[in-house]
Scaffold this motif. Sequence first.
Motif, PDB file in Angstrom:
ATOM      1  N   GLU A 123       0.696  -1.388  -0.091  1.00 17.91           N
ATOM      2  CA  GLU A 123       0.056   0.124   0.109  1.00 17.91           C
ATOM      3  C   GLU A 123       0.759   1.248  -0.091  1.00 17.91           C
ATOM      4  O   GLU A 123       2.061   1.243   0.546  1.00 17.91           O
ATOM      5  CB  GLU A 123      -0.863   0.020   1.188  1.00 17.91           C
ATOM      6  CG  GLU A 123      -1.948  -1.154   1.233  1.00 17.91           C
ATOM      7  CD  GLU A 123      -2.863  -0.825   2.448  1.00 17.91           C
ATOM      8  OE1 GLU A 123      -3.930  -1.226   2.453  1.00 17.91           O
ATOM      9  OE2 GLU A 123      -2.438  -0.342   3.365  1.00 17.91           O
ATOM     10  N   VAL A 124       0.273   2.212  -0.772  1.00 19.36           N
ATOM     11  CA  VAL A 124       0.941   3.857  -0.572  1.00 19.36           C
ATOM     12  C   VAL A 124      -0.114   4.422  -0.015  1.00 19.36           C
ATOM     13  O   VAL A 124      -1.165   4.559  -0.428  1.00 19.36           O
ATOM     14  CB  VAL A 124       1.374   4.195  -2.089  1.00 19.36           C
ATOM     15  CG1 VAL A 124       1.720   5.497  -1.939  1.00 19.36           C
ATOM     16  CG2 VAL A 124       2.307   3.338  -2.727  1.00 19.36           C
ATOM     17  N   VAL A 125       0.284   5.255   1.171  1.00 20.91           N
ATOM     18  CA  VAL A 125      -0.442   5.869   1.848  1.00 20.91           C
ATOM     19  C   VAL A 125      -0.277   7.371   1.432  1.00 20.91           C
ATOM     20  O   VAL A 125       0.759   7.876   1.837  1.00 20.91           O
ATOM     21  CB  VAL A 125      -0.497   5.736   3.477  1.00 20.91           C
ATOM     22  CG1 VAL A 125      -1.276   6.532   4.213  1.00 20.91           C
ATOM     23  CG2 VAL A 125      -0.679   4.211   3.862  1.00 20.91           C
ATOM     24  N   GLY A 126      -1.265   7.733   0.798  1.00 23.35           N
ATOM     25  CA  GLY A 126      -1.115   9.324   0.302  1.00 23.35           C
ATOM     26  C   GLY A 126      -1.510   9.010  -1.091  1.00 23.35           C
ATOM     27  O   GLY A 126      -0.311   9.538  -1.940  1.00 23.35           O
ATOM     28  N   ARG A 127      -2.320   8.732  -1.655  1.00 24.02           N
ATOM     29  CA  ARG A 127      -2.791   8.450  -2.996  1.00 24.02           C
ATOM     30  C   ARG A 127      -2.427   9.679  -3.955  1.00 24.02           C
ATOM     31  O   ARG A 127      -1.732   9.776  -4.929  1.00 24.02           O
ATOM     32  CB  ARG A 127      -4.229   7.986  -3.161  1.00 24.02           C
ATOM     33  CG  ARG A 127      -4.557   7.888  -4.683  1.00 24.02           C
ATOM     34  CD  ARG A 127      -6.083   7.686  -5.027  1.00 24.02           C
ATOM     35  NE  ARG A 127      -6.861   6.738  -3.891  1.00 24.02           N
ATOM     36  CZ  ARG A 127      -7.059   5.563  -4.132  1.00 24.02           C
ATOM     37  NH1 ARG A 127      -6.579   5.079  -5.416  1.00 24.02           N
ATOM     38  NH2 ARG A 127      -7.680   4.841  -3.352  1.00 24.02           N
ATOM     39  N   GLU A 128      -2.949  10.709  -3.565  1.00 23.23           N
ATOM     40  CA  GLU A 128      -2.792  11.971  -4.272  1.00 23.23           C
ATOM     41  C   GLU A 128      -1.433  12.556  -4.468  1.00 23.23           C
ATOM     42  O   GLU A 128      -1.177  12.909  -5.521  1.00 23.23           O
ATOM     43  CB  GLU A 128      -3.675  13.223  -3.609  1.00 23.23           C
ATOM     44  CG  GLU A 128      -5.041  12.987  -3.882  1.00 23.23           C
ATOM     45  CD  GLU A 128      -5.988  14.113  -3.259  1.00 23.23           C
ATOM     46  OE1 GLU A 128      -5.330  14.956  -2.922  1.00 23.23           O
ATOM     47  OE2 GLU A 128      -7.176  13.941  -3.410  1.00 23.23           O
TER      48      GLU A 128
END
Length: 321
Positions: A123-128
């Motif tokens: 997972e990458v937290v901070g999609r934008e």
Amino acid sequence: MSPPATVPAPTVHPIRLTSAHLRRVIGEPPGPLTGFLANLAMRPVSRLSWNARERLARFLGGLAYTLGIRRRVALENLAMAMPERSEAERHAIAKGTYITMARVVLEALADRDRLPPGWEQEEVVGREAWQALQAHLATGKGALLVTAHFGNWELLGEVLIQRGVPLNALVRPLKGALNMRIAENRVRAGAGLIYPRGAVQEITDAIHRGESVYMLLDQAIPTKGVFVPFFGKLASTTPAMAVAAQKTGVPAWVVMGVRDGLRMRVHIEGPIHSPPPEEGKDPVVEHTALVTAGLERVIRQYPEQWLWLHRRWKYAPPSGT
């Protein structure tokens, strides 16, 4: 922060380095006898599985905490930075720090299974922020990626490279067999290495080649530092990131690898642009403060994963600051 996003791993773009550049960063290898003995001692650890390393890290970290190696420094730092935490909580955080550091060392020695299980689907937290970074890289310019001695910052760099982000790591000269291994791991992963002398120009050149620069921004420096708030107290911090941002016109991103059991989540925040000139304020100091605040936000969420053993507030700001 934005909700988690699972991001596929793009193709890796390896970075070429000259042998002369590698020598000045990695330094001279240890002598034959020292090298032989060091490799002999490290070989059993290098072959451990991920799970076995985790068990050993917990044992060694707990042992170091029990023996009290720099424990007083860690607890003093925690008492200053997190006075709202109970004494028992601060002791638990300090113990977690030792385990985190033991993981970093053992993972640096690993010959296999260095990356977290299933890293390619992490997972990458901070999609934008992640999408903004990808869009920026698509313009052909590199980015300034800022992290801390948190989780395993070395493995985080490897994960970013594997995700298609060409990296140049800002490093200091290293000595000793373990540090030699760390430097070699960086090169094997495909990272370029930037030496502190002349770093701003090398950073500028890398950015214009489309290569990002990966730097740690959480260590006290004795001279030429700028003092910015960190856990409510001014801390001497390198201005290299902010100076490079002004020279290149590119923003910074805070990137942190949060350990979650045996896995890693990439936390990313940005872009953090250099603020416009404002009367009575130094843009370099202001930009450094903004990025440092981003580091602090993640460390506050997962304090046991940061290096509380380091005297971060060792140097006092000039009088009147």
